[in-house]
Scaffold this active site. Structure first.
Site, short mmCIF file in Angstrom:
data_model
loop_
_atom_site.label_atom_id
_atom_site.label_comp_id
_atom_site.label_asym_id
_atom_site.label_seq_id
_atom_site.Cartn_x
_atom_site.Cartn_y
_atom_site.Cartn_z
N GLN A 1 0.32 -6.36 -3.66
CA GLN A 1 -0.80 -6.58 -2.74
C GLN A 1 -1.87 -5.52 -2.97
O GLN A 1 -2.93 -5.56 -2.36
CB GLN A 1 -0.31 -6.45 -1.29
N VAL B 1 -4.82 -3.28 -4.62
CA VAL B 1 -6.05 -3.67 -5.30
C VAL B 1 -6.57 -2.53 -6.18
O VAL B 1 -7.69 -2.58 -6.68
CB VAL B 1 -7.13 -4.09 -4.26
N ASP B 2 -5.73 -1.50 -6.36
CA ASP B 2 -6.18 -0.27 -7.04
C ASP B 2 -5.88 -0.23 -8.53
O ASP B 2 -6.28 0.69 -9.23
CB ASP B 2 -5.54 0.95 -6.35
N ALA C 1 0.81 -1.22 0.00
CA ALA C 1 0.00 0.00 0.00
C ALA C 1 0.84 1.28 0.00
O ALA C 1 0.39 2.31 -0.48
CB ALA C 1 -0.94 -0.02 1.20
N CYS D 1 -28.91 -14.20 -10.78
CA CYS D 1 -29.40 -15.13 -9.75
C CYS D 1 -29.80 -14.43 -8.45
O CYS D 1 -30.04 -15.11 -7.45
CB CYS D 1 -28.34 -16.19 -9.47
N THR E 1 0.43 5.51 -1.69
CA THR E 1 0.07 6.67 -0.84
C THR E 1 0.37 8.00 -1.54
O THR E 1 -0.37 8.96 -1.36
CB THR E 1 0.78 6.63 0.53
N HIS F 1 -3.71 -9.85 -4.02
CA HIS F 1 -4.94 -9.65 -3.23
C HIS F 1 -6.13 -9.28 -4.11
O HIS F 1 -7.10 -8.69 -3.63
CB HIS F 1 -4.71 -8.58 -2.15
N CYS G 1 -20.53 -11.87 -8.78
CA CYS G 1 -21.61 -12.34 -7.89
C CYS G 1 -21.02 -13.37 -6.93
O CYS G 1 -20.24 -14.23 -7.34
CB CYS G 1 -22.72 -12.97 -8.72
P1 OAD Z 1 0.61 -1.49 5.30
O1 OAD Z 1 -0.25 -0.31 5.56
O2 OAD Z 1 0.62 -2.59 6.30
O3 OAD Z 1 2.12 -1.03 5.09
C1 OAD Z 1 2.44 0.02 4.25
C2 OAD Z 1 3.92 0.34 4.41
O4 OAD Z 1 4.28 1.32 3.45
C3 OAD Z 1 4.26 0.92 5.78
O5 OAD Z 1 5.44 0.26 6.24
C4 OAD Z 1 4.51 2.39 5.51
O6 OAD Z 1 5.52 2.93 6.35
C5 OAD Z 1 5.01 2.34 4.08
N1 OAD Z 1 4.76 3.56 3.30
C6 OAD Z 1 3.72 4.41 3.37
N2 OAD Z 1 3.82 5.38 2.43
C7 OAD Z 1 4.97 5.11 1.74
C8 OAD Z 1 5.63 5.72 0.63
N3 OAD Z 1 5.14 6.82 0.05
N4 OAD Z 1 6.76 5.15 0.18
C9 OAD Z 1 7.28 4.05 0.77
N5 OAD Z 1 6.71 3.45 1.81
C10 OAD Z 1 5.56 3.94 2.29
O7 OAD Z 1 0.20 -2.04 3.84
P2 OAD Z 1 0.54 -3.47 3.19
O8 OAD Z 1 1.82 -4.00 3.70
O9 OAD Z 1 0.35 -3.31 1.74
O10 OAD Z 1 -4.89 -6.72 2.54
O11 OAD Z 1 -0.65 -4.32 3.77
C11 OAD Z 1 -0.84 -5.63 3.33
C12 OAD Z 1 -2.30 -5.97 3.29
O12 OAD Z 1 -2.93 -5.60 4.52
C13 OAD Z 1 -3.11 -5.20 2.26
O13 OAD Z 1 -2.97 -5.71 0.95
C14 OAD Z 1 -4.50 -5.36 2.77
C15 OAD Z 1 -4.27 -5.11 4.24
O14 OAD Z 1 -5.14 -5.72 5.11
C16 OAD Z 1 -6.14 -7.01 2.15
O15 OAD Z 1 -7.01 -6.17 2.06
C17 OAD Z 1 -6.36 -8.45 1.85
#
Ligand code: OAD
Length: 238
Positions: free
Chosen positions: A99, A101-102, A22, A146, A26, A117, A125
């Site tokens: 990971q 979804v965008d 994610a 359905c 950002t 993800h 559906c």
């Molecule tokens: P997290 O929110 O857990 O981690 C995001 C990481 O990105 C953090 O360590 C932030 O410090 C870092 N970060 C934020 N902005 C940044 C930037 N501009 N440049 C570099 N780093 C930055 O997100 P994910 O690890 O993606 O799952 O989370 C994994 C999964 O948890 C998601 O796919 C989602 C969520 O529940 C589902 O929805 C299935």
């Protein structure tokens, strides 16, 4: 110095895989999950993003994904997404395993993308699995075939990851000379297991590198857009 080292590794790599989370999005204006301004600061994921919520609290589930889908309106890929897409075209990146979804990697022009993800921009559906439009979902319609409940093609807590995306990511990461992990806290299983499958060099690019980064050969602290721009500038000098 660290950037020069990475550029050297990129130049010598026959196969480089990028794994994003994610934090990659950002800078386009989409919140992450676990930072202070992240989705999970005020919302319990199990209450809105789980099989349980889909089955037993559909209104909450639908409202949460409606909010997530609407938050993508007018959102564009940033320079970091564009650089990764360009690297693919130049043969410097074989696959982006994400990971996210965008679909911002796709929107930036990346073609080899494994959505670990799923995504929230396509709808199906829950019963007959037939595809529907985003508008159907946002209008709170039922399935036109359905009358089943509609949902985004996102992986919920309690569901398995899409087999094809997982297998592709797993194999490519295992066989890569270089794996670059960007903007993920690596807190979520099973994707957080992927970096340790790497047999080549392993690099971490993140805003916050205060956690354990022992498994990485190189750590670059900073925002994805900023760090990727610096790497891209150095690449141009080679
Ligand atoms: P997290 O929110 O857990 O981690 C995001 C990481 O990105 C953090 O360590 C932030 O410090 C870092 N970060 C934020 N902005 C940044 C930037 N501009 N440049 C570099 N780093 C930055 O997100 P994910 O690890 O993606 O799952 O989370 C994994 C999964 O948890 C998601 O796919 C989602 C969520 O529940 C589902 O929805 C299935």
């Amino acid at each position: 110095m660290a950037i020069e080292t990475l550029v050297e590794w990129m130049k010598n790599s026959n196969s480089t895989v990028v794994l994003t989370g994610a934090g990659m999005s950002t800078e386009s204006g989409i919140p992450d999950f676990r930072s202070q301004s992240g989705w999970w600061q005020n919302i319990d994921p199990r209450s809105v993003a789980s099989v349980e919520s889909l089955q037993h609290h559909y209104e909450l589930f639908r409202e949460f994904y409606q909010m997530r889908i609407e938050a993508l309106t007018n959102i564009e890929p940033h320079i970091g997404h564009q650089i990764l897409a360009d690297w693919e075209k130049r043969g410097l990146v074989a696959l982006i395993a994400t990971q996210n979804v965008d679909q911002l990697h796709h929107k930036a022009g990346s073609e080899e993308v494994a959505e670990l993800h799923g995504n929230i921009v396509t709808i199906r559906c829950t019963s007959c699995v037939k595809p529907h439009t985003i508008e159907h979902f946002l209008n709170n319609s039922v399935c036109t075939y359905c009358t089943g409940k509609l949902r985004p093609n996102v992986v919920l807590f309690g569901e398995s990851l899409p087999q094809e995306a997982w297998n592709l990511s797993f194999n490519e990461i295992q066989n890569a000379d270089l794996v670059i992990v960007i903007g993920t806290s690596l807190e979520v299983y099973p994707v957080n297991q992927l970096p340790r499958m790497a047999r080549g060099k392993l690099v971490y690019i993140n805003l916050d590198v205060s956690g354990s980064t022992r498994q990485f050969d190189l750590v670059l602290e900073g925002s994805a857009g900023e760090v990727l721009t610096k790497i891209d500038q150095k690449l141009a000098l080679f």
